[in-house]
Design a protein around this motif. Sequence first.
Motif, mmCIF file in Angstrom:
data_model
loop_
_atom_site.group_PDB
_atom_site.id
_atom_site.type_symbol
_atom_site.label_atom_id
_atom_site.label_comp_id
_atom_site.label_asym_id
_atom_site.label_seq_id
_atom_site.Cartn_x
_atom_site.Cartn_y
_atom_site.Cartn_z
ATOM 1 N N ASN A 276 0.649 -1.053 0.003
ATOM 2 C CA ASN A 276 -0.133 -0.125 0.017
ATOM 3 C C ASN A 276 0.926 1.217 0.194
ATOM 4 O O ASN A 276 0.396 2.274 0.160
ATOM 5 N N ASN A 277 2.233 1.207 -0.356
ATOM 6 C CA ASN A 277 2.865 2.263 -0.377
ATOM 7 C C ASN A 277 2.816 3.296 0.834
ATOM 8 O O ASN A 277 2.992 4.376 0.929
ATOM 9 N N GLY A 278 2.845 2.332 2.090
ATOM 10 C CA GLY A 278 2.501 3.229 3.602
ATOM 11 C C GLY A 278 3.858 3.892 3.783
ATOM 12 O O GLY A 278 4.988 3.482 3.508
ATOM 13 N N GLN A 279 3.443 4.804 4.578
ATOM 14 C CA GLN A 279 4.540 5.906 4.961
ATOM 15 C C GLN A 279 5.022 5.301 6.331
ATOM 16 O O GLN A 279 6.257 5.760 6.721
ATOM 17 N N CYS A 280 4.662 4.417 7.055
ATOM 18 C CA CYS A 280 5.252 3.941 8.331
ATOM 19 C C CYS A 280 6.066 2.620 8.042
ATOM 20 O O CYS A 280 5.913 2.314 6.710
ATOM 21 N N GLU A 281 6.662 2.482 8.863
ATOM 22 C CA GLU A 281 7.840 1.192 8.790
ATOM 23 C C GLU A 281 7.726 0.283 9.789
ATOM 24 O O GLU A 281 7.321 0.599 10.872
ATOM 25 N N ALA A 282 7.677 -1.046 9.360
ATOM 26 C CA ALA A 282 7.662 -2.191 10.630
ATOM 27 C C ALA A 282 9.269 -2.439 10.985
ATOM 28 O O ALA A 282 10.145 -2.529 10.224
ATOM 29 N N GLY A 283 9.327 -2.961 12.226
ATOM 30 C CA GLY A 283 10.596 -3.085 12.814
ATOM 31 C C GLY A 283 10.595 -4.607 13.464
ATOM 32 O O GLY A 283 9.382 -4.802 13.962
ATOM 33 N N ILE A 284 11.450 -5.186 13.667
ATOM 34 C CA ILE A 284 11.466 -6.677 14.258
ATOM 35 C C ILE A 284 12.450 -6.820 15.266
ATOM 36 O O ILE A 284 13.635 -6.223 14.906
ATOM 37 N N SER A 285 12.388 -7.376 16.478
ATOM 38 C CA SER A 285 13.534 -7.233 17.397
ATOM 39 C C SER A 285 14.699 -8.114 16.828
ATOM 40 O O SER A 285 14.576 -9.189 16.095
ATOM 41 N N PRO A 286 15.902 -7.668 17.443
ATOM 42 C CA PRO A 286 16.411 -6.662 18.320
ATOM 43 C C PRO A 286 16.515 -5.329 17.609
ATOM 44 O O PRO A 286 17.375 -5.068 16.873
ATOM 45 N N ILE A 287 15.689 -4.375 18.216
ATOM 46 C CA ILE A 287 15.954 -2.898 17.892
ATOM 47 C C ILE A 287 15.927 -2.138 19.223
ATOM 48 O O ILE A 287 14.823 -2.384 20.100
ATOM 49 N N ASP A 288 16.940 -1.410 19.407
ATOM 50 C CA ASP A 288 17.077 -0.599 20.413
ATOM 51 C C ASP A 288 15.981 0.638 20.615
ATOM 52 O O ASP A 288 15.730 1.449 19.423
ATOM 53 N N VAL A 289 15.082 0.703 21.527
ATOM 54 C CA VAL A 289 13.927 1.908 21.711
ATOM 55 C C VAL A 289 14.284 2.564 22.848
ATOM 56 O O VAL A 289 14.218 2.049 23.839
ATOM 57 N N GLN A 290 14.658 3.852 22.683
ATOM 58 C CA GLN A 290 14.976 4.631 23.678
ATOM 59 C C GLN A 290 13.625 5.588 24.277
ATOM 60 O O GLN A 290 13.562 6.560 23.765
ATOM 61 N N LEU A 291 12.840 4.680 24.747
ATOM 62 C CA LEU A 291 11.426 4.922 24.923
ATOM 63 C C LEU A 291 11.173 6.350 25.384
ATOM 64 O O LEU A 291 10.355 7.059 24.846
ATOM 65 N N ASP A 292 11.730 6.596 26.613
ATOM 66 C CA ASP A 292 11.292 8.024 27.453
ATOM 67 C C ASP A 292 12.244 9.085 26.833
ATOM 68 O O ASP A 292 12.178 10.215 27.497
ATOM 69 N N CYS A 293 13.104 8.775 25.714
ATOM 70 C CA CYS A 293 14.113 9.766 25.470
ATOM 71 C C CYS A 293 14.962 10.448 26.548
ATOM 72 O O CYS A 293 15.585 11.662 26.609
ATOM 73 N N ASP A 294 15.330 9.192 27.423
ATOM 74 C CA ASP A 294 15.973 9.914 28.605
ATOM 75 C C ASP A 294 17.372 8.684 28.690
ATOM 76 O O ASP A 294 17.563 7.858 27.773
ATOM 77 N N ASP A 295 17.884 8.477 29.795
ATOM 78 C CA ASP A 295 19.084 7.685 29.879
ATOM 79 C C ASP A 295 18.793 6.592 30.795
ATOM 80 O O ASP A 295 19.793 5.693 31.185
ATOM 81 N N ARG A 296 17.617 6.311 31.131
ATOM 82 C CA ARG A 296 17.157 5.400 32.106
ATOM 83 C C ARG A 296 16.238 4.103 31.377
ATOM 84 O O ARG A 296 16.159 3.260 32.481
ATOM 85 N N THR A 297 15.977 4.207 30.435
ATOM 86 C CA THR A 297 15.019 3.113 29.725
ATOM 87 C C THR A 297 15.412 3.005 28.169
ATOM 88 O O THR A 297 15.683 3.885 27.369
ATOM 89 N N MET A 298 15.763 1.813 27.834
ATOM 90 C CA MET A 298 15.978 1.200 26.475
ATOM 91 C C MET A 298 15.302 -0.172 26.449
ATOM 92 O O MET A 298 15.900 -1.036 27.287
ATOM 93 N N VAL A 299 14.242 -0.360 25.715
ATOM 94 C CA VAL A 299 13.666 -1.548 25.474
ATOM 95 C C VAL A 299 13.938 -2.182 24.013
ATOM 96 O O VAL A 299 14.331 -1.376 23.221
ATOM 97 N N GLN A 300 13.313 -3.507 23.911
ATOM 98 C CA GLN A 300 13.614 -4.069 22.752
ATOM 99 C C GLN A 300 12.170 -4.684 22.331
ATOM 100 O O GLN A 300 12.322 -6.023 22.524
ATOM 101 N N PRO A 301 11.273 -4.135 21.829
ATOM 102 C CA PRO A 301 9.989 -4.794 21.438
ATOM 103 C C PRO A 301 10.207 -5.902 20.335
ATOM 104 O O PRO A 301 10.836 -5.870 19.678
ATOM 105 N N ASP A 302 9.236 -6.911 20.410
ATOM 106 C CA ASP A 302 9.236 -7.974 19.480
ATOM 107 C C ASP A 302 8.872 -7.353 17.975
ATOM 108 O O ASP A 302 9.676 -7.798 17.293
ATOM 109 N N ILE A 303 8.149 -6.520 18.031
ATOM 110 C CA ILE A 303 7.706 -6.111 16.729
ATOM 111 C C ILE A 303 6.952 -4.310 16.967
ATOM 112 O O ILE A 303 6.593 -4.196 18.100
ATOM 113 N N LEU A 304 7.618 -3.522 15.970
ATOM 114 C CA LEU A 304 7.143 -2.109 16.156
ATOM 115 C C LEU A 304 6.645 -1.797 14.794
ATOM 116 O O LEU A 304 7.130 -2.176 13.955
#
Length: 265
Positions: free
Chosen positions: A135-163
């Motif tokens: 569908n020529n979508g603008q969004c992108e899919a990602g699959i683990s392991p991908i680092d996600v600095q969720l809160d934009c701080d230095d205290r949290t880094m998660v790796q969701p299975d899919i995003l």
Amino acid sequence: MTIEEMKQQKLQKGYSYAQISDLSGVPLGTVQKIFSGETEHPRYATLQALEQVLKQQDTDRMLNDSAEFSYGSPHENKQDKKQGDYTTADYFAIPDDMRVELIDGVIYDVETPTFDHQKIVGEIYRQIANYILDNNGQCEAGISPIDVQLDCDDRTMVQPDILILCNREKIQNGRVFGAPDFVLEVIAPSTKRKDYFKKLEKYENAGVREYWILDPYKKQLLVFFFERDIYAKTYDLTQPVPIHIYDGKLEISFDHILKWCSQMS
């Protein structure tokens, strides 16, 4: 598990209210009110937290999941830090062959996913990625392991299975800086408490629009669509499930996944 069944499990295991509170993360006063009957209609997430603690087969795993992490930065004495004090500097100092997540300064070990787990993650990712491409979508899919600095701080880094990420400006230095639009976690026995409760709270507060929790052992999917106050809508995997951020135009089929779930123990 009903409240009465929880009371029986509490008696059998000899747990105090304080122990249940420590293991579940539910405030002590809330635990006492639920077991005394003062709170007649506890929140679903709270009951799930208590149930996981009181299931014998899950207790050891949860204790391990919340145990102190022993690896320290090579530039620091690891005795100088305790859980709650770690930062992304410590996270990046950990060897690449050790999978961990950092949540609010606490480092959690992440088990290597099983073959069945990755089959399920891969199949859902395939359906999402194909839809976006077709569908020529603008969004992108990602699959683990991908680092996600969720809160934009230095205290949290998660790796969701899919995003799913709809703002490419959030991709910085090869990782996601901020909240994805959609996150899916596939439950493993050792990650239940973290995925059901800790991450649920973190994702909602960070601005994730939609969060899916797939439990292959229960053959159950929980959907949280925070934009429309859809909380814990349950699916049994027998029918396609719509992704709400696509207004239901993208539906995930679980035909193959349901068969694989039946083979898991």
